[in-house]
Design a protein around this motif. Structure first.
Motif, PDB file in Angstrom:
ATOM      1  N   MET A 113       0.732  -1.311  -0.177  1.00  0.00           N
ATOM      2  CA  MET A 113      -0.038  -0.123  -0.125  1.00  0.00           C
ATOM      3  C   MET A 113       0.761   1.248   0.117  1.00  0.00           C
ATOM      4  SD  MET A 113      -3.149   0.945   2.254  1.00  0.00           S
ATOM      5  CE  MET A 113      -4.111   2.343   2.332  1.00  0.00           C
ATOM      6  N   ILE A 114       2.022   1.150   0.778  1.00  0.00           N
ATOM      7  CA  ILE A 114       2.978   2.178   0.867  1.00  0.00           C
ATOM      8  C   ILE A 114       3.623   2.520  -0.348  1.00  0.00           C
ATOM      9  CG2 ILE A 114       4.884   3.314   2.004  1.00  0.00           C
ATOM     10  CD1 ILE A 114       4.293   1.855   4.295  1.00  0.00           C
ATOM     11  N   SER A 115       4.081   1.348  -1.146  1.00  0.00           N
ATOM     12  CA  SER A 115       4.429   1.508  -2.450  1.00  0.00           C
ATOM     13  C   SER A 115       3.694   2.116  -3.489  1.00  0.00           C
ATOM     14  CB  SER A 115       4.951   0.014  -2.888  1.00  0.00           C
ATOM     15  OG  SER A 115       3.867  -0.704  -3.102  1.00  0.00           O
ATOM     16  N   THR A 116       2.258   1.887  -3.405  1.00  0.00           N
ATOM     17  CA  THR A 116       1.350   2.570  -4.398  1.00  0.00           C
ATOM     18  C   THR A 116       1.246   3.900  -4.117  1.00  0.00           C
ATOM     19  OG1 THR A 116       0.032   0.398  -4.132  1.00  0.00           O
ATOM     20  CG2 THR A 116      -1.338   2.408  -4.948  1.00  0.00           C
ATOM     21  N   GLU A 117       1.272   4.197  -2.911  1.00  0.00           N
ATOM     22  CA  GLU A 117       1.228   5.751  -2.638  1.00  0.00           C
ATOM     23  C   GLU A 117       2.491   6.532  -2.985  1.00  0.00           C
ATOM     24  OE1 GLU A 117       0.537   6.333   1.593  1.00  0.00           O
ATOM     25  OE2 GLU A 117      -1.511   5.519   1.418  1.00  0.00           O
ATOM     26  N   ILE A 118       3.628   5.976  -3.000  1.00  0.00           N
ATOM     27  CA  ILE A 118       5.015   6.174  -3.391  1.00  0.00           C
ATOM     28  C   ILE A 118       5.113   6.248  -4.958  1.00  0.00           C
ATOM     29  CG2 ILE A 118       7.520   5.734  -3.620  1.00  0.00           C
ATOM     30  CD1 ILE A 118       7.313   4.404  -0.743  1.00  0.00           C
ATOM     31  N   GLN A 119       4.464   5.573  -5.561  1.00  0.00           N
ATOM     32  CA  GLN A 119       4.627   5.162  -6.881  1.00  0.00           C
ATOM     33  C   GLN A 119       3.468   6.566  -7.519  1.00  0.00           C
ATOM     34  OE1 GLN A 119       3.088   1.593  -8.254  1.00  0.00           O
ATOM     35  NE2 GLN A 119       4.767   0.628  -7.928  1.00  0.00           N
ATOM     36  N   GLN A 120       2.388   6.980  -6.758  1.00  0.00           N
ATOM     37  CA  GLN A 120       1.672   7.967  -7.217  1.00  0.00           C
ATOM     38  C   GLN A 120       2.218   9.308  -7.037  1.00  0.00           C
ATOM     39  OE1 GLN A 120      -2.023   7.550  -4.768  1.00  0.00           O
ATOM     40  NE2 GLN A 120      -2.981   6.131  -6.339  1.00  0.00           N
ATOM     41  N   VAL A 121       2.926   9.467  -5.908  1.00  0.00           N
ATOM     42  CA  VAL A 121       3.807  10.761  -5.704  1.00  0.00           C
ATOM     43  C   VAL A 121       4.800  10.851  -6.613  1.00  0.00           C
ATOM     44  CG1 VAL A 121       5.327  11.570  -4.150  1.00  0.00           C
ATOM     45  CG2 VAL A 121       3.366  10.681  -3.020  1.00  0.00           C
ATOM     46  N   GLU A 122       5.557   9.879  -6.985  1.00  0.00           N
ATOM     47  CA  GLU A 122       6.485   9.680  -8.039  1.00  0.00           C
ATOM     48  C   GLU A 122       5.767  10.207  -9.252  1.00  0.00           C
ATOM     49  OE1 GLU A 122       8.456   5.909  -8.167  1.00  0.00           O
ATOM     50  OE2 GLU A 122       9.826   6.436  -6.455  1.00  0.00           O
ATOM     51  N   LYS A 123       4.745   9.655  -9.620  1.00  0.00           N
ATOM     52  CA  LYS A 123       3.818  10.047 -11.080  1.00  0.00           C
ATOM     53  C   LYS A 123       3.816  11.449 -10.911  1.00  0.00           C
ATOM     54  CE  LYS A 123      -0.478   8.944 -13.498  1.00  0.00           C
ATOM     55  NZ  LYS A 123      -1.588   8.060 -13.286  1.00  0.00           N
ATOM     56  N   TYR A 124       3.138  12.038  -9.988  1.00  0.00           N
ATOM     57  CA  TYR A 124       2.719  13.526 -10.063  1.00  0.00           C
ATOM     58  C   TYR A 124       4.288  14.184  -9.959  1.00  0.00           C
ATOM     59  CZ  TYR A 124      -1.929  12.202  -8.432  1.00  0.00           C
ATOM     60  OH  TYR A 124      -3.230  11.554  -8.582  1.00  0.00           O
ATOM     61  N   TYR A 125       4.998  13.819  -9.468  1.00  0.00           N
ATOM     62  CA  TYR A 125       6.436  14.598  -9.371  1.00  0.00           C
ATOM     63  C   TYR A 125       6.870  14.782 -10.658  1.00  0.00           C
ATOM     64  CZ  TYR A 125      11.251  15.749  -8.527  1.00  0.00           C
ATOM     65  OH  TYR A 125      12.652  16.380  -8.601  1.00  0.00           O
ATOM     66  N   THR A 126       7.049  13.600 -11.671  1.00  0.00           N
ATOM     67  CA  THR A 126       7.380  13.509 -12.849  1.00  0.00           C
ATOM     68  C   THR A 126       6.566  14.354 -13.607  1.00  0.00           C
ATOM     69  OG1 THR A 126       7.926  11.059 -12.493  1.00  0.00           O
ATOM     70  CG2 THR A 126       7.719  11.856 -14.786  1.00  0.00           C
ATOM     71  N   MET A 127       5.297  14.355 -13.455  1.00  0.00           N
ATOM     72  CA  MET A 127       4.422  15.223 -14.278  1.00  0.00           C
ATOM     73  C   MET A 127       4.710  16.666 -14.289  1.00  0.00           C
ATOM     74  SD  MET A 127       0.669  13.321 -14.024  1.00  0.00           S
ATOM     75  CE  MET A 127      -0.292  14.590 -14.639  1.00  0.00           C
ATOM     76  N   ILE A 128       4.977  17.172 -13.036  1.00  0.00           N
ATOM     77  CA  ILE A 128       5.157  18.427 -12.634  1.00  0.00           C
ATOM     78  C   ILE A 128       6.596  18.780 -13.185  1.00  0.00           C
ATOM     79  CG2 ILE A 128       5.352  20.356 -10.448  1.00  0.00           C
ATOM     80  CD1 ILE A 128       3.461  18.628  -8.991  1.00  0.00           C
ATOM     81  N   SER A 129       7.416  17.995 -12.961  1.00  0.00           N
ATOM     82  CA  SER A 129       8.595  18.031 -13.538  1.00  0.00           C
ATOM     83  C   SER A 129       8.850  18.352 -14.883  1.00  0.00           C
ATOM     84  CB  SER A 129       9.854  16.895 -13.183  1.00  0.00           C
ATOM     85  OG  SER A 129       9.779  16.926 -11.963  1.00  0.00           O
ATOM     86  N   GLU A 130       8.178  17.437 -15.829  1.00  0.00           N
ATOM     87  CA  GLU A 130       8.062  17.436 -17.150  1.00  0.00           C
ATOM     88  C   GLU A 130       7.414  18.954 -17.553  1.00  0.00           C
ATOM     89  OE1 GLU A 130       6.187  14.032 -18.477  1.00  0.00           O
ATOM     90  OE2 GLU A 130       7.893  12.883 -18.237  1.00  0.00           O
ATOM     91  N   TYR A 131       6.204  19.197 -16.726  1.00  0.00           N
ATOM     92  CA  TYR A 131       5.593  20.375 -17.061  1.00  0.00           C
ATOM     93  C   TYR A 131       6.561  21.627 -16.951  1.00  0.00           C
ATOM     94  CZ  TYR A 131       2.065  24.127 -16.997  1.00  0.00           C
ATOM     95  OH  TYR A 131       1.387  25.255 -17.455  1.00  0.00           O
ATOM     96  N   LEU A 132       7.306  21.681 -15.858  1.00  0.00           N
ATOM     97  CA  LEU A 132       8.225  22.768 -15.505  1.00  0.00           C
ATOM     98  C   LEU A 132       9.298  22.772 -16.531  1.00  0.00           C
ATOM     99  CD1 LEU A 132       8.688  22.709 -11.572  1.00  0.00           C
ATOM    100  CD2 LEU A 132       7.259  24.275 -13.069  1.00  0.00           C
TER     101      LEU A 132
END
Length: 278
Positions: A1-20
């Motif tokens: 469960m924790i790994s799923t949340e980490i994956q979601q955070v990484e996904k959002y981080y990647t999206m924001i990084s790519e957008y920036l």
């Protein structure tokens, strides 16, 4: 469960990084556009206010128009800045339109007051300092706001009237003054001309009685016990009570000092002697 949340955070981080990375320059440009827009809106708002002030436009209307111009320019530059960073403003425009329609229906009473306030400021049927009467309410205009007008009467009571109850109604405007009426009875055997002259002097000597319009003094009617002398004069609206009391006292003292009789109500009763004897 924790790994799923980490994956979601990484996904959002990647999206924001790519957008920036993709829109970094656009973000800087949008920020510069927004700052420039705020500066332009402020400058143009001040220019509009100064232009209207030079043409002696009412201060309330001046502030309203300059603020509207400022808001319009800010909104325009915000839309340009959002488009710069790739955000479509079409959904926002639709949402704002729907919200404006709902707010307009919910606040139609308030909006009608604002519309009436603009009409008052634009047409200027009265200004601050005038004495008006509308819907059996009278007083001197103290403040004209977009939503309401504040009057102050001779008792120093502030009266707030929504502007929608002023526009379209029969309006009486006596400007800076209000009419005061008074009367006094003198005996039939007294000189009415002398009494009228005395009252005219009292009115002329009082500093708060207006010279224009002129005071009026004359015979009002022939009463049962005497001749009624009526006098009418104009005074500042906020000074009605104190002036009326002073003038009435001066009139009474002048009539008394001139030995002019002030009659009291009386009736002549005739007794039929024949009815008594029977």
């Amino acid at each position: 469960m924790i790994s799923t949340e980490i994956q979601q955070v990484e996904k959002y981080y990647t999206m924001i990084s790519e957008y920036l990375v993709k829109y970094s320059m656009q973000l800087v440009g949008a920020l510069l556009i927004l700052i420039f827009g705020l500066w332009v809106a402020q400058k143009i708002s001040k220019m509009v206010a100064a232009l209207m002030a030079r043409n002696n436009i009412d201060i309330t209307l001046t502030n309203f128009v300059s603020n509207v111009v400022k808001v319009l320019f800010i909104v325009m530059f915000i839309i340009i800045a959002l488009g710069k960073i790739g955000i479509s403003v079409t959904p926002f425009v639709a949402a704002i339109g729907a919200a404006s329609l709902g707010a307009g229906l919910a606040l139609q009473g308030m909006l009608s007051n604002y519309g009436a306030g603009l009409a008052i400021i634009a047409t200027r049927p009265f200004i601050v300092g005038d004495t008006i009467e509308v819907k059996n309410v009278s007083g001197q205009v103290k403040t004209i706001e977009l939503g309401y007008t504040i009057l102050i009467n001779e008792e120093k009571v502030e009266i707030t009237i929504p502007n929608k109850h002023i526009v379209g109604e029969i309006l009486h405007n006596s400007f800076n003054y209000s009419l005061v009426k008074g009367e006094i009875d003198i005996a039939y055997n007294a000189s009415a001309e002398h009494a009228i002259a005395l009252i005219e002097n009292v009115l002329k000597d009082h500093e708060l009685v207006a010279n224009e319009p002129l005071s009026q003094v004359g015979i009002e009617r022939f009463a049962e016990s005497g001749v009624t002398i009526s006098y009418r004069y104009w005074v500042p609206t906020t000074k009605i009570i104190e002036t009326k009391l002073a003038v009435n006292g001066g009139v009474y003292n002048a009539i008394q000092s001139a030995d002019i009789e002030i009659p009291f109500p009386q009736r002549i009763v005739t007794i039929n002697q024949q009815s008594i004897d029977s």
